[in-house]
Motif scaffolding. Structure first.
Motif, PDB file in Angstrom:
ATOM      1  N   THR A  20       9.870   1.079  -1.737  1.00 15.81           N
ATOM      2  CA  THR A  20      10.278  -0.194  -1.150  1.00 15.81           C
ATOM      3  C   THR A  20      11.432  -0.048  -0.174  1.00 15.81           C
ATOM      4  OG1 THR A  20      11.792  -0.635  -2.971  1.00 15.81           O
ATOM      5  CG2 THR A  20       9.552  -1.455  -3.201  1.00 15.81           C
ATOM      6  N   ASP A  21      11.493  -1.003   0.750  1.00 14.77           N
ATOM      7  CA  ASP A  21      12.594  -1.090   1.704  1.00 14.77           C
ATOM      8  C   ASP A  21      13.404  -2.337   1.383  1.00 14.77           C
ATOM      9  OD1 ASP A  21      14.195  -0.352   3.870  1.00 14.77           O
ATOM     10  OD2 ASP A  21      13.029  -1.554   5.258  1.00 14.77           O
ATOM     11  N   ARG A  22      13.006  -3.493   1.890  1.00 17.29           N
ATOM     12  CA  ARG A  22      13.653  -4.762   1.564  1.00 17.29           C
ATOM     13  C   ARG A  22      12.825  -5.900   2.141  1.00 17.29           C
ATOM     14  NH1 ARG A  22      18.493  -5.765   5.813  1.00 17.29           N
ATOM     15  NH2 ARG A  22      17.973  -7.867   5.207  1.00 17.29           N
ATOM     16  N   ASP A  23      13.050  -7.089   1.613  1.00 14.22           N
ATOM     17  CA  ASP A  23      12.397  -8.306   2.090  1.00 14.22           C
ATOM     18  C   ASP A  23      10.878  -8.216   2.108  1.00 14.22           C
ATOM     19  OD1 ASP A  23      14.894  -9.477   2.475  1.00 14.22           O
ATOM     20  OD2 ASP A  23      15.025  -8.773   4.543  1.00 14.22           O
ATOM     21  N   GLY A  24      10.290  -7.470   1.170  1.00 12.28           N
ATOM     22  CA  GLY A  24       8.846  -7.412   1.044  1.00 12.28           C
ATOM     23  C   GLY A  24       8.172  -6.257   1.761  1.00 12.28           C
ATOM     24  N   LEU A  25       8.902  -5.444   2.499  1.00 17.47           N
ATOM     25  CA  LEU A  25       8.319  -4.304   3.207  1.00 17.47           C
ATOM     26  C   LEU A  25       8.361  -3.074   2.314  1.00 17.47           C
ATOM     27  CD1 LEU A  25       7.209  -3.165   5.911  1.00 17.47           C
ATOM     28  CD2 LEU A  25       9.561  -2.508   6.428  1.00 17.47           C
ATOM     29  N   TYR A  26       7.263  -2.317   2.292  1.00 22.39           N
ATOM     30  CA  TYR A  26       7.225  -1.080   1.521  1.00 22.39           C
ATOM     31  C   TYR A  26       6.206  -0.125   2.107  1.00 22.39           C
ATOM     32  CZ  TYR A  26       3.263  -3.378  -0.889  1.00 22.39           C
ATOM     33  OH  TYR A  26       2.094  -4.033  -1.183  1.00 22.39           O
ATOM     34  N   ALA A  27       6.381   1.144   1.768  1.00 30.34           N
ATOM     35  CA  ALA A  27       5.422   2.179   2.145  1.00 30.34           C
ATOM     36  C   ALA A  27       4.532   2.406   0.935  1.00 30.34           C
ATOM     37  CB  ALA A  27       6.130   3.463   2.534  1.00 30.34           C
ATOM     38  N   TYR A  28       3.228   2.382   1.143  1.00 28.65           N
ATOM     39  CA  TYR A  28       2.241   2.573   0.079  1.00 28.65           C
ATOM     40  C   TYR A  28       1.666   3.967   0.244  1.00 28.65           C
ATOM     41  CZ  TYR A  28      -2.002   1.799  -2.656  1.00 28.65           C
ATOM     42  OH  TYR A  28      -3.009   1.895  -3.581  1.00 28.65           O
ATOM     43  N   VAL A  29       1.786   4.777  -0.800  1.00 27.80           N
ATOM     44  CA  VAL A  29       1.304   6.161  -0.751  1.00 27.80           C
ATOM     45  C   VAL A  29       0.088   6.280  -1.662  1.00 27.80           C
ATOM     46  CG1 VAL A  29       1.903   8.580  -1.066  1.00 27.80           C
ATOM     47  CG2 VAL A  29       3.670   6.943  -0.398  1.00 27.80           C
ATOM     48  N   SER A  30      -1.052   6.624  -1.087  1.00 24.00           N
ATOM     49  CA  SER A  30      -2.285   6.747  -1.869  1.00 24.00           C
ATOM     50  C   SER A  30      -2.368   8.139  -2.488  1.00 24.00           C
ATOM     51  CB  SER A  30      -3.501   6.491  -0.983  1.00 24.00           C
ATOM     52  OG  SER A  30      -3.672   7.566  -0.100  1.00 24.00           O
ATOM     53  N   PRO A  31      -3.208   8.320  -3.508  1.00 20.78           N
ATOM     54  CA  PRO A  31      -3.362   9.641  -4.125  1.00 20.78           C
ATOM     55  C   PRO A  31      -3.854  10.705  -3.145  1.00 20.78           C
ATOM     56  CG  PRO A  31      -4.305   7.965  -5.535  1.00 20.78           C
ATOM     57  CD  PRO A  31      -3.954   7.298  -4.240  1.00 20.78           C
ATOM     58  N   GLY A  32      -4.545  10.301  -2.106  1.00 19.74           N
ATOM     59  CA  GLY A  32      -5.032  11.240  -1.099  1.00 19.74           C
ATOM     60  C   GLY A  32      -3.969  11.651  -0.093  1.00 19.74           C
ATOM     61  N   GLY A  33      -2.817  10.993  -0.129  1.00 23.57           N
ATOM     62  CA  GLY A  33      -1.722  11.345   0.762  1.00 23.57           C
ATOM     63  C   GLY A  33      -1.550  10.434   1.963  1.00 23.57           C
ATOM     64  N   ALA A  34      -2.416   9.440   2.126  1.00 19.65           N
ATOM     65  CA  ALA A  34      -2.284   8.522   3.254  1.00 19.65           C
ATOM     66  C   ALA A  34      -1.126   7.558   2.992  1.00 19.65           C
ATOM     67  CB  ALA A  34      -3.566   7.733   3.455  1.00 19.65           C
ATOM     68  N   ILE A  35      -0.316   7.334   4.012  1.00 20.15           N
ATOM     69  CA  ILE A  35       0.820   6.418   3.902  1.00 20.15           C
ATOM     70  C   ILE A  35       0.562   5.241   4.816  1.00 20.15           C
ATOM     71  CG2 ILE A  35       3.293   6.133   4.281  1.00 20.15           C
ATOM     72  CD1 ILE A  35       3.592   9.133   3.793  1.00 20.15           C
ATOM     73  N   SER A  36       0.697   4.031   4.286  1.00 21.10           N
ATOM     74  CA  SER A  36       0.580   2.832   5.101  1.00 21.10           C
ATOM     75  C   SER A  36       1.766   1.931   4.786  1.00 21.10           C
ATOM     76  CB  SER A  36      -0.733   2.100   4.838  1.00 21.10           C
ATOM     77  OG  SER A  36      -0.816   1.700   3.496  1.00 21.10           O
ATOM     78  N   PHE A  37       2.119   1.109   5.743  1.00 18.99           N
ATOM     79  CA  PHE A  37       3.198   0.155   5.539  1.00 18.99           C
ATOM     80  C   PHE A  37       2.574  -1.181   5.170  1.00 18.99           C
ATOM     81  CE2 PHE A  37       5.076   3.341   8.228  1.00 18.99           C
ATOM     82  CZ  PHE A  37       6.310   3.524   7.634  1.00 18.99           C
ATOM     83  N   ARG A  38       3.159  -1.825   4.179  1.00 24.28           N
ATOM     84  CA  ARG A  38       2.668  -3.127   3.740  1.00 24.28           C
ATOM     85  C   ARG A  38       3.830  -4.103   3.673  1.00 24.28           C
ATOM     86  NH1 ARG A  38      -1.900  -2.007  -0.902  1.00 24.28           N
ATOM     87  NH2 ARG A  38      -3.254  -0.756   0.443  1.00 24.28           N
ATOM     88  N   TYR A  39       3.509  -5.357   3.947  1.00 23.63           N
ATOM     89  CA  TYR A  39       4.511  -6.414   3.924  1.00 23.63           C
ATOM     90  C   TYR A  39       3.972  -7.556   3.076  1.00 23.63           C
ATOM     91  CZ  TYR A  39       7.679 -10.057   5.515  1.00 23.63           C
ATOM     92  OH  TYR A  39       8.600 -11.066   5.556  1.00 23.63           O
ATOM     93  N   ASP A  40       4.668  -7.894   1.992  1.00 23.90           N
ATOM     94  CA  ASP A  40       4.279  -9.005   1.123  1.00 23.90           C
ATOM     95  C   ASP A  40       5.069 -10.245   1.523  1.00 23.90           C
ATOM     96  OD1 ASP A  40       2.549  -7.458  -0.321  1.00 23.90           O
ATOM     97  OD2 ASP A  40       3.920  -7.098  -1.976  1.00 23.90           O
TER      98      ASP A  40
END
Length: 54
Positions: A20-40
């Motif tokens: 997590t970063d802050r205010d709902g932003l986080y980096a999502y790391v999948s088991p395969g190694g792909a990283i995506s940014f998500r915002y809730d």
């Protein structure tokens, strides 16, 4: 906080996880190694997620 150094050190694990970063932003790391940014966020009382990247 998601700094450049912190993002470079993210490694895949057996299960997906969030860094997590802050205010709902986080980096999502999948088991395969792909990283995506998500915002809730909330819209009309419902939780929504915006995915950026892979």
């Amino acid at each position: 906080m998601l700094t450049d150094a912190a993002l470079k050190n993210l490694r895949p694990k057996s299960k997906a996880y969030k860094s997590t970063d802050r205010d709902g932003l986080y980096a999502y790391v999948s088991p395969g190694g792909a990283i995506s940014f998500r915002y809730d966020y909330r819209f009309n009382g419902r939780r929504e997620t915006l995915t950026l990247g892979r």
